[in-house]
Design a protein around this motif. Sequence first.
Motif, PDB file in Angstrom:
ATOM      1  N   TYR A 129     -49.736  18.173  79.507  1.00 24.31           N
ATOM      2  CA  TYR A 129     -49.857  17.135  78.466  1.00 24.31           C
ATOM      3  C   TYR A 129     -49.703  17.728  77.062  1.00 24.31           C
ATOM      4  O   TYR A 129     -48.774  17.384  76.324  1.00 24.31           O
ATOM      5  CB  TYR A 129     -51.197  16.393  78.634  1.00 24.31           C
ATOM      6  N   ASN A 187     -46.111  17.509  74.818  1.00 31.69           N
ATOM      7  CA  ASN A 187     -46.289  17.340  73.370  1.00 31.69           C
ATOM      8  C   ASN A 187     -46.018  18.583  72.521  1.00 31.69           C
ATOM      9  O   ASN A 187     -45.990  18.488  71.296  1.00 31.69           O
ATOM     10  CB  ASN A 187     -47.685  16.768  73.100  1.00 31.69           C
ATOM     11  N   TYR A 220     -41.467   9.909  78.254  1.00 27.66           N
ATOM     12  CA  TYR A 220     -41.000  11.297  78.338  1.00 27.66           C
ATOM     13  C   TYR A 220     -41.862  12.207  79.193  1.00 27.66           C
ATOM     14  O   TYR A 220     -41.419  13.249  79.637  1.00 27.66           O
ATOM     15  CB  TYR A 220     -40.880  11.897  76.920  1.00 27.66           C
ATOM     16  N   GLN A 221     -43.117  11.811  79.429  1.00 28.59           N
ATOM     17  CA  GLN A 221     -43.987  12.657  80.241  1.00 28.59           C
ATOM     18  C   GLN A 221     -43.584  12.621  81.722  1.00 28.59           C
ATOM     19  O   GLN A 221     -44.021  13.450  82.510  1.00 28.59           O
ATOM     20  CB  GLN A 221     -45.449  12.194  80.129  1.00 28.59           C
ATOM     21  N   ILE A 272     -39.478   6.968  73.279  1.00 25.31           N
ATOM     22  CA  ILE A 272     -39.226   7.789  72.078  1.00 25.31           C
ATOM     23  C   ILE A 272     -37.712   8.015  71.949  1.00 25.31           C
ATOM     24  O   ILE A 272     -36.953   7.621  72.835  1.00 25.31           O
ATOM     25  CB  ILE A 272     -40.028   9.114  72.146  1.00 25.31           C
ATOM     26  N   ARG A 301     -53.843  13.837  69.646  1.00 26.52           N
ATOM     27  CA  ARG A 301     -53.465  15.156  70.206  1.00 26.52           C
ATOM     28  C   ARG A 301     -54.098  16.295  69.413  1.00 26.52           C
ATOM     29  O   ARG A 301     -53.438  17.251  69.011  1.00 26.52           O
ATOM     30  CB  ARG A 301     -51.938  15.285  70.206  1.00 26.52           C
TER      31      ARG A 301
HETATM   32  C1  G6P Z   1     -46.184   7.458  71.797  1.00 19.57           C
HETATM   33  C2  G6P Z   1     -45.631   7.727  73.190  1.00 19.57           C
HETATM   34  C3  G6P Z   1     -46.589   7.255  74.266  1.00 19.57           C
HETATM   35  C4  G6P Z   1     -47.978   7.807  74.020  1.00 19.57           C
HETATM   36  C5  G6P Z   1     -48.450   7.431  72.614  1.00 19.57           C
HETATM   37  C6  G6P Z   1     -49.843   7.991  72.280  1.00 19.57           C
HETATM   38  O1  G6P Z   1     -46.146   6.119  71.514  1.00 19.57           O
HETATM   39  O2  G6P Z   1     -44.363   7.127  73.347  1.00 19.57           O
HETATM   40  O3  G6P Z   1     -46.131   7.663  75.547  1.00 19.57           O
HETATM   41  O4  G6P Z   1     -48.865   7.341  74.989  1.00 19.57           O
HETATM   42  O5  G6P Z   1     -47.524   7.930  71.685  1.00 19.57           O
HETATM   43  O6  G6P Z   1     -49.897   9.364  72.498  1.00 19.57           O
HETATM   44  P1  G6P Z   1     -50.893  10.041  73.563  1.00 19.57           P
HETATM   45  O7  G6P Z   1     -50.444  11.462  73.626  1.00 19.57           O
HETATM   46  O8  G6P Z   1     -52.263   9.880  72.968  1.00 19.57           O
HETATM   47  O9  G6P Z   1     -50.754   9.316  74.866  1.00 19.57           O
END
Ligand code: G6P
Length: 482
Positions: A90, A95, A145-146, A169, A316
Amino acid sequence: MRGVTTSGSADLVILANRLPVDRVRSADGTLGWRRSPGGLVSALEPIMRNNDGAWIGWPGVPDEDVEPFVDEGLSLVPVPMSAQEVEEFYEGFSNGTLWPLYHDVVAKPEFHREWWDSYVAVNERFAEKAAEIAAEGATVWVQDYQMQLVPRMLRERRPDLRIGFYLHIPFPPTELFQQLPWRRQILEGLLGADIVGFQLNGAAQNFVRLVRQRVGHKTHRDTVYLPDGRTVQARAFPISIDTRGFEELARSESVTQRAAQIREALGNPKTVLLGIDRLDYTKGIYPRLRAYSELVAEGRFSVDDAVFVQVATPSRERVEQYRVLRDDIDRLVGRINGDLGRIGQPAISYMHSSFPRHEMAALYRAADIMVVTPYRDGMNLVAKEYVACRYDNDGALVLSEFAGAAEELRQAWRVNPYDINGMKAAILEAAHADDREVTRRMKAMRKTIMEHDVAGWAAAFLGALSEVQGTHSKTLRPSRRS
Ligand code: G6P
């Protein structure tokens, strides 16, 4: 009410990194779940209810192994992640590698082989879970993307399924994507889907070009022809928000009162400018605040009758680049207010916190000018939410040309966030525009987002997926919307 999802029972599976709920501890110490607000879940809810739908995702905390459960009628299937996976899959590969790479390398992506191994392992676990719960001929819609390896992993296990993938994204230009040591595996992972959806046409074209160059498949326009006879479509489906839901909330008595209270608390200035973002280096918060502070320093705005409200939602926080950004913004805001503010009159009113939808709507109602200046953004739903809340056709939107939303919200004051002088000029123009001009622009933008809301987005994607030929899949029952 329908029960908990069991093996082979779901006709529609949504698979995303996160479940649409957060783990919360209530006052008496018991652990529960709270629905996280988001257009995606509200858009998909009706169709999920009608099709024995289930949502697969991570509960958001490490080492939490929870059985599938039902939350407000929605079947949720948690997939656990260890603390090490949170770090490597993650925070690391998702990220620290993909996020900056896909956002035009605004920050430098890091490439680590252990992070990649973890990405493969976690994608495998998600694919395994989807393969287990999907009914014969079901539809599986993989998000973001994950999860880019999941489509192929799932097709290998379950060739009977219809598989869609949607990237929320940007998808980068080919020159940048090629930096990725695992570029071929990612492309092949995505090609497991029947349809690969993107925010914009340009992204779909980047993908098709890469598939041709790197994997060597034949392509024609938006279609990829695989050697086994299967085809994959790469198309744009720009995402949106629950436009009517936002407008309704904005019109409510309590939001109206709260908006007045916010302006009052700010000292009833003539002009309220607003920025709301996840605290992310892609969002261009730094140059935006610099542009505004220069305008104040030059006397174009005065702290007596203007204030910039900046909300930065924590995000994050264990990733190094996000820590650095937080310090940079803290320092900048401190310096600006130290230099330009007066007692009870800061130039920037800064909050590092997240707010519920109700408070967001009140902020949108309280703001005369919304300033959205990402260096790169897949869509940017904040810009659309602001427009949805301005039901009197007032309020100005200053919008980066590098946000996906700029393709639809063409009547915004457009800016290049790398051009501080250009941003200053646009903010001033928006502040001094006459009412007729503001109304003309806002009206046109409202029409666009009324016609394209998130329910329409989901219906368009699932509709396209249901037309895919050559699978033995079932057709989904449309949602009966009241
Ligand atoms: C963006 C991404 C999502 C993600 C969100 C929040 O919008 O496209 O996939 O869930 O950010 O980020 P996080 O890392 O907290 O899930």
